[in-house]
Design a protein around this motif. Structure first.
Motif, PDB file in Angstrom:
ATOM      1  N   THR A  49       0.697  -1.128  -0.106  1.00  0.00           N
ATOM      2  CA  THR A  49       0.205   0.025   0.098  1.00  0.00           C
ATOM      3  C   THR A  49       0.938   1.274   0.100  1.00  0.00           C
ATOM      4  OG1 THR A  49      -0.256  -0.212   2.458  1.00  0.00           O
ATOM      5  CG2 THR A  49      -1.977  -1.074   0.965  1.00  0.00           C
ATOM      6  N   ASP A  97       4.315 -13.839  17.119  1.00  0.00           N
ATOM      7  CA  ASP A  97       3.249 -14.458  17.820  1.00  0.00           C
ATOM      8  C   ASP A  97       3.592 -16.162  18.236  1.00  0.00           C
ATOM      9  OD1 ASP A  97       1.788 -12.471  17.506  1.00  0.00           O
ATOM     10  OD2 ASP A  97       0.309 -13.242  15.806  1.00  0.00           O
ATOM     11  N   LEU A 141       5.489   0.216  18.121  1.00  0.00           N
ATOM     12  CA  LEU A 141       4.736  -0.281  18.998  1.00  0.00           C
ATOM     13  C   LEU A 141       5.290  -1.692  19.551  1.00  0.00           C
ATOM     14  CD1 LEU A 141       1.166   0.222  18.058  1.00  0.00           C
ATOM     15  CD2 LEU A 141       2.427   1.653  19.466  1.00  0.00           C
ATOM     16  N   ILE A 159      -5.808   4.053   1.744  1.00  0.00           N
ATOM     17  CA  ILE A 159      -5.498   2.721   1.474  1.00  0.00           C
ATOM     18  C   ILE A 159      -4.380   2.071   2.440  1.00  0.00           C
ATOM     19  CG2 ILE A 159      -3.705   3.229  -0.057  1.00  0.00           C
ATOM     20  CD1 ILE A 159      -4.082   1.064  -1.634  1.00  0.00           C
ATOM     21  N   GLU A 160      -4.108   3.053   3.250  1.00  0.00           N
ATOM     22  CA  GLU A 160      -2.757   2.532   4.094  1.00  0.00           C
ATOM     23  C   GLU A 160      -3.692   2.233   5.654  1.00  0.00           C
ATOM     24  OE1 GLU A 160       1.120   3.863   3.430  1.00  0.00           O
ATOM     25  OE2 GLU A 160       0.204   5.932   3.186  1.00  0.00           O
ATOM     26  N   PRO A 177      -5.619  -0.398   7.502  1.00  0.00           N
ATOM     27  CA  PRO A 177      -6.007  -2.096   7.427  1.00  0.00           C
ATOM     28  C   PRO A 177      -7.505  -2.188   7.608  1.00  0.00           C
ATOM     29  CG  PRO A 177      -4.103  -1.811   8.818  1.00  0.00           C
ATOM     30  CD  PRO A 177      -4.636  -0.500   8.435  1.00  0.00           C
ATOM     31  N   THR A 228      -8.598  -1.853   3.923  1.00  0.00           N
ATOM     32  CA  THR A 228      -8.088  -3.058   2.824  1.00  0.00           C
ATOM     33  C   THR A 228      -8.746  -4.304   3.217  1.00  0.00           C
ATOM     34  OG1 THR A 228      -6.266  -3.393   4.628  1.00  0.00           O
ATOM     35  CG2 THR A 228      -5.804  -1.896   2.592  1.00  0.00           C
ATOM     36  N   ALA A 272     -12.126  -3.941   1.767  1.00  0.00           N
ATOM     37  CA  ALA A 272     -11.975  -4.206   0.097  1.00  0.00           C
ATOM     38  C   ALA A 272     -11.647  -5.772  -0.042  1.00  0.00           C
ATOM     39  CB  ALA A 272     -10.539  -3.665  -0.193  1.00  0.00           C
ATOM     40  N   ARG A 273     -11.031  -6.329   0.754  1.00  0.00           N
ATOM     41  CA  ARG A 273     -11.022  -7.735   0.551  1.00  0.00           C
ATOM     42  C   ARG A 273     -12.577  -8.448   0.552  1.00  0.00           C
ATOM     43  NH1 ARG A 273      -6.994 -11.326   1.341  1.00  0.00           N
ATOM     44  NH2 ARG A 273      -8.826 -12.807   1.016  1.00  0.00           N
ATOM     45  N   ASP A 327     -14.053 -10.399  -2.316  1.00  0.00           N
ATOM     46  CA  ASP A 327     -14.503 -11.851  -2.196  1.00  0.00           C
ATOM     47  C   ASP A 327     -16.013 -12.118  -2.720  1.00  0.00           C
ATOM     48  OD1 ASP A 327     -11.921 -12.503  -1.352  1.00  0.00           O
ATOM     49  OD2 ASP A 327     -12.502 -12.889   0.584  1.00  0.00           O
ATOM     50  N   LEU A 363      -5.653   3.940  13.548  1.00  0.00           N
ATOM     51  CA  LEU A 363      -4.530   4.492  13.286  1.00  0.00           C
ATOM     52  C   LEU A 363      -4.023   5.565  14.342  1.00  0.00           C
ATOM     53  CD1 LEU A 363      -4.297   4.765   9.218  1.00  0.00           C
ATOM     54  CD2 LEU A 363      -3.630   2.765  10.957  1.00  0.00           C
ATOM     55  N   ILE A 401      -2.462   4.365  17.195  1.00  0.00           N
ATOM     56  CA  ILE A 401      -0.978   4.065  17.276  1.00  0.00           C
ATOM     57  C   ILE A 401      -0.298   5.436  17.649  1.00  0.00           C
ATOM     58  CG2 ILE A 401       0.848   3.567  15.794  1.00  0.00           C
ATOM     59  CD1 ILE A 401      -1.111   1.525  14.162  1.00  0.00           C
ATOM     60  N   LEU A 454      -0.426   5.909  21.302  1.00  0.00           N
ATOM     61  CA  LEU A 454       0.638   5.112  22.040  1.00  0.00           C
ATOM     62  C   LEU A 454       1.843   5.631  22.055  1.00  0.00           C
ATOM     63  CD1 LEU A 454      -1.235   1.622  21.266  1.00  0.00           C
ATOM     64  CD2 LEU A 454      -1.246   2.811  23.460  1.00  0.00           C
ATOM     65  N   ASP A 455       2.352   6.072  20.688  1.00  0.00           N
ATOM     66  CA  ASP A 455       3.562   6.273  20.718  1.00  0.00           C
ATOM     67  C   ASP A 455       3.746   7.826  21.467  1.00  0.00           C
ATOM     68  OD1 ASP A 455       4.681   4.895  18.987  1.00  0.00           O
ATOM     69  OD2 ASP A 455       4.136   5.802  17.045  1.00  0.00           O
ATOM     70  N   PRO A 463      -4.008  -2.635  13.971  1.00  0.00           N
ATOM     71  CA  PRO A 463      -3.657  -3.713  13.265  1.00  0.00           C
ATOM     72  C   PRO A 463      -2.486  -4.601  13.922  1.00  0.00           C
ATOM     73  CG  PRO A 463      -3.048  -1.322  12.220  1.00  0.00           C
ATOM     74  CD  PRO A 463      -4.043  -1.231  13.164  1.00  0.00           C
ATOM     75  N   TRP A 464      -2.480  -5.826  13.883  1.00  0.00           N
ATOM     76  CA  TRP A 464      -1.581  -6.908  14.456  1.00  0.00           C
ATOM     77  C   TRP A 464      -1.565  -6.458  15.957  1.00  0.00           C
ATOM     78  CZ3 TRP A 464      -0.667  -4.520   9.511  1.00  0.00           C
ATOM     79  CH2 TRP A 464      -0.912  -5.707   8.422  1.00  0.00           C
ATOM     80  N   SER A 490      -1.837  -8.183  18.211  1.00  0.00           N
ATOM     81  CA  SER A 490      -1.352  -9.288  19.024  1.00  0.00           C
ATOM     82  C   SER A 490       0.123  -8.839  19.566  1.00  0.00           C
ATOM     83  CB  SER A 490      -1.315 -10.664  18.161  1.00  0.00           C
ATOM     84  OG  SER A 490      -0.289 -10.360  16.953  1.00  0.00           O
ATOM     85  N   LEU A 491       0.755  -8.102  18.752  1.00  0.00           N
ATOM     86  CA  LEU A 491       1.964  -7.424  19.270  1.00  0.00           C
ATOM     87  C   LEU A 491       2.176  -6.301  20.190  1.00  0.00           C
ATOM     88  CD1 LEU A 491       3.827  -7.509  15.648  1.00  0.00           C
ATOM     89  CD2 LEU A 491       3.662  -9.242  17.406  1.00  0.00           C
TER      90      LEU A 491
END
Lengths: 340, 340
Positions: free
Chosen positions: A78, A260, A285, B72-73, B75, B78, B81-82, B86, B253, B256, B259-260, B281-282, B284-285
């Motif tokens: 992207t 993960d 992060l 588009i950046e 998630p 996007t 969009a998926r 589909d 977004l 994020i 948090l920063d 996004p993600w 889990s981390l």
DNA sequence: CCTGCCGCTGAAAAGGATTTCATCCCTTGA
DNA sequence: TCAAGGGATGAAATCCTTTTCAGCGGCAGG
């Protein structure tokens, strides 16, 4: 519900000129200023919007360019797309994005669309090195640029990064940091980036044999460039009798899966070294911070678009491949096996 | 370099039939099997690929649908969009993605393209509630579905989430967790989602007045739905004489960035409560794990596409707005101010 | 004053497919 | 056996714009 609300003929009639003149007004032909103005006014009054389809048919070329990428959910692509857009922004061309989903069938379909819609140009990050067929496009003279991934034998301009070198530098860094059982999780066997990065890894291991580094394909996994693939591959590696003490992951999303999987078993970097080819999205992060090969994703897109625009303007210079440099950004996740 | 390598006429001549018959073969008309086969063979032998532009011109409708998204950046989009892809996958339609970049000019240009290219349908997450004009499209009978964001007065089907309710539930959760100075960082004033989520926040604070919760617009910030905007807004809030002890952030977004910004000054959740509208996004981390209002991004896209496909098949049912539910996922980042 | 040239203009062709309409032929029912 | 009906087919119109070509008029140079 009318099909074509207002055509060039309607404008012509309203302005008392011929359709040809209306066309010339909108395309910069020679028209008397007074007449041109009355056409403009008539067009505005009627709410005329040109039929781009008819125009494309006649001109044998539309004014949109296609960007075909293999994973729209990957921030690398992207960001690349943003680069393409920003470059196209300065022209009258529009960019449409197509997501091939790493699926050569989907990709083929989009390539057919690009051809059938007579798109002005195509930028493609190929889903496959061997199955992606750019022949029909180039045969018809449509400018094409391959970005990031290079289909074999394609007669097109290309922009990519120094995958092999980057992989080698990355792996060498792991060696120097003291890791000895260094695994590699790379992408699908069909993709050029998978192969190149893997080749770099192998080269680095090969030249580090004397240092007691295990260079063995038992530590190599092919996954799918996605989070789940990375997770599964890492789990698989962890199940080995002698698991690796570091892993070079060939793309950003798989690295997330790797982290993960490591978390699941209570192991974290840098105890197990983790090095990502491509920055993990919103890496700020992530703790510990991740060592990564940084990729100029945005510039990749911008350069590809610039190249494409040159070709569209008729440049006949020989085909070129632009290779952009990657840089290794060392951070905490590869501090060495002993520190933990 | 030939313009049109092979047309329906060439196939017709090769197969000894008329162009009309060739067309019928490819469009399911009545053709004698034997003849149909010889047409197929001739087409294959010549490498015939239909000119989609000519077809679109004649049919007054192409076979691609446009999905216009503002970032588009992100998630969230996007993934949406998926969902669209589909759903479209099961048809013969192709989806092209257009990134308006939260810019109403870019968006207008893409809407013009969609109109001029006679696209079969348009799904749009509007950059603006007031300036996004879907009139020309609907006036020409192009099916349009608004997704996530709803332009005012647009006569279109819509799919969105219960932004207001979600914002209220989220804020109420912060109150119950014990936070008393709850800030809100929402999106641009022009977006419906910004307003709705903010409205939910305000409603929750209003009904929590007796509990000593500060309900004051001094704690409200409008940002741009992006990382940088979130960071700047959070810095700004932290500079207040009495900084908030929790923040409800209206998108992923911006969270994020928040948090920063918190990390910069050494404060982390749940000491300062952080609640995100939309999963980061993600996630889990991220440590500590983030409480978030979870959004059905994929289903949003799929539902929008289904609605669009229905309209394209000619459904004349009255306009509908589908509202999908959000769910509050409580995690560590809002454990309460006292625990830290 | 005449010729040649150039700029402006409109008529008409071109681009490639779909679709209507008329025709032909075959089948079926009376 | 004849009429009606229906399936298969091709010629031609159609979608809308761009572009070629020819014509016209005016101006400059001889």
């Amino acid at each position: 519900m009318r099909t074509q609300v207002v055509t060039i003929h309607d404008v012509a009639r309203a302005a008392g000129v011929s359709p040809a003149t209306v066309s010339r007004v909108f395309n910069g032909g020679n028209v008397t200023p007074a007449r041109a103005q009355s056409v403009q006014e008539a067009a505005a009054a009627l709410g005329f919007a040109p039929n781009r389809v008819a125009r494309s048919l006649r001109k044998q070329r539309s004014s949109v360019i296609a960007l075909i990428i293999p994973d729209i959910e990957n921030p690398f692509f992207t960001s690349l797309a943003r680069g393409v857009e920003d470059a196209a922004q300065r022209t009258s061309l529009s960019v449409v994005l197509c997501n091939s989903d790493e699926d050569t069938d989907k990709e083929r379909r989009y390539l057919e669309v690009a051809l059938g819609e007579q798109m002005a140009g195509v930028i493609v990050a190929a889903a496959s090195r061997d199955e992606t067929d750019l022949g029909p496009l180039t045969a018809r003279g449509v400018p094409v640029v391959a970005v990031d991934r290079r289909p074999r034998d394609a007669e097109v301009d290309a922009v990519r990064v120094d995958d092999r070198h980057g992989g080698e530098v990355a792996t060498r860094h792991l060696v120097r940091a003291g890791y000895r059982r260094i695994a590699c999780i790379t992408g699908p066997a069909g993709a050029s980036t998978s192969e190149e990065r893997l080749a770099g890894y192998r080269a680095a291991l090969h030249s580090a044999r004397e240092e007691g580094v295990v260079g063995d394909d038992a530590y190599v996994r092919h996954a799918d460039f996605r989070v789940e693939g990375g997770r599964a591959a890492m789990r698989d590696l962890l199940a080995l009798p002698e698991p690796p003490d570091a892993v070079f992951v060939a793309n950003n999303l798989m690295t997330i899966g790797v982290l993960d999987a490591l978390g699941e078993v209570g192991r974290t970097p840098p105890g197990v070294g983790v090095l990502s080819f491509g920055d993990v999205p919103w890496a700020s992060l992530v703790r510990p911070s991740l060592t990564a090969v940084e990729l100029p994703s945005y510039e990749l897109g911008r350069t590809a678009a610039d190249l494409l625009l040159q070709r569209m303007e008729g440049s006949a210079s020989p085909l070129q491949t632009v290779v952009l440099r990657t840089t290794l950004q060392v951070r905490e996740s590869t501090a060495g096996p002993l520190t933990n």
